[in-house]
Design an enzyme around this catalytic site. Sequence first.
Site, PDB file in Angstrom:
ATOM      1  N   LYS A 143      -9.774  38.293  -0.978  1.00  0.00           N
ATOM      2  CA  LYS A 143     -10.797  38.315  -2.023  1.00  0.00           C
ATOM      3  C   LYS A 143     -11.619  39.599  -1.951  1.00  0.00           C
ATOM      4  O   LYS A 143     -11.967  40.060  -0.866  1.00  0.00           O
ATOM      5  CB  LYS A 143     -11.767  37.135  -1.860  1.00  0.00           C
ATOM      6  CG  LYS A 143     -11.168  35.780  -2.104  1.00  0.00           C
ATOM      7  CD  LYS A 143     -12.243  34.707  -1.980  1.00  0.00           C
ATOM      8  CE  LYS A 143     -11.706  33.323  -2.231  1.00  0.00           C
ATOM      9  NZ  LYS A 143     -12.737  32.293  -2.069  1.00  0.00           N
ATOM     10  N   HIS A 147     -23.640  24.347  -2.194  1.00  0.00           N
ATOM     11  CA  HIS A 147     -23.523  24.714  -0.781  1.00  0.00           C
ATOM     12  C   HIS A 147     -24.795  24.322  -0.031  1.00  0.00           C
ATOM     13  O   HIS A 147     -24.736  23.754   1.065  1.00  0.00           O
ATOM     14  CB  HIS A 147     -23.292  26.224  -0.622  1.00  0.00           C
ATOM     15  CG  HIS A 147     -22.022  26.717  -1.211  1.00  0.00           C
ATOM     16  ND1 HIS A 147     -21.985  27.848  -2.011  1.00  0.00           N
ATOM     17  CD2 HIS A 147     -20.749  26.272  -1.138  1.00  0.00           C
ATOM     18  CE1 HIS A 147     -20.737  28.075  -2.385  1.00  0.00           C
ATOM     19  NE2 HIS A 147     -19.962  27.116  -1.865  1.00  0.00           N
ATOM     20  N   SER A 173     -18.804  28.965  -7.306  1.00  0.00           N
ATOM     21  CA  SER A 173     -19.108  30.396  -7.169  1.00  0.00           C
ATOM     22  C   SER A 173     -18.364  31.221  -8.209  1.00  0.00           C
ATOM     23  O   SER A 173     -18.901  32.192  -8.746  1.00  0.00           O
ATOM     24  CB  SER A 173     -18.756  30.876  -5.764  1.00  0.00           C
ATOM     25  OG  SER A 173     -19.563  30.254  -4.800  1.00  0.00           O
ATOM     26  N   ARG A 199     -15.536  18.725  -3.990  1.00  0.00           N
ATOM     27  CA  ARG A 199     -15.935  18.389  -5.355  1.00  0.00           C
ATOM     28  C   ARG A 199     -14.939  17.474  -6.033  1.00  0.00           C
ATOM     29  O   ARG A 199     -15.290  16.711  -6.927  1.00  0.00           O
ATOM     30  CB  ARG A 199     -16.074  19.669  -6.191  1.00  0.00           C
ATOM     31  CG  ARG A 199     -17.207  20.575  -5.749  1.00  0.00           C
ATOM     32  CD  ARG A 199     -17.166  21.886  -6.478  1.00  0.00           C
ATOM     33  NE  ARG A 199     -15.916  22.573  -6.087  1.00  0.00           N
ATOM     34  CZ  ARG A 199     -15.523  23.733  -6.558  1.00  0.00           C
ATOM     35  NH1 ARG A 199     -16.230  24.356  -7.471  1.00  0.00           N
ATOM     36  NH2 ARG A 199     -14.418  24.290  -6.139  1.00  0.00           N
TER      37      ARG A 199
END
Length: 150
Positions: free
Chosen positions: A42, A18, A129, A91
């Site tokens: 979440k 990040h 993460s 990614r």
Amino acid sequence: MTKIALFPGSFDPFTKGHYDVVIRSLSLFDKVIVSLGNNSSKNRYFSIETMINKIEEAFHDQPKVEVMAYKGLTATFAKEQNAKYIIRGLRNTTDFEYENTICQANKHLWSELETIFLITTPSLASISSTIIREIHKHGGEINSLLPYKL
């Protein structure tokens, strides 16, 4: 005209990947707002307050970076901040498929909003993460994956 971009995410935690995306985006924008959203689907592992403090610590020498929390729709928050750009790091192709859908929804909500995709630096592409949280839950070392110390 000032070019303002949001870099939104849950950032639970904010990783070196990040950090790299933000640093690389500073040459494109006058201001980058690292925006911690409250994702209702979440449960957070690290508190938003902790992450805001740690992200501010990581960018203490970068005056073009602001850190803010928000609730609600990212497109609405972008409009409130006069940020006409959203930055997203990719990614892999799975990230692209997910982010492209969100990009289209944000564009529907505010037609002036553009999403800029930055490909992750290869050496950082394996950092996520989710993996960092798992390592931390089981007592593993994570500071080497973060741009600050926990």
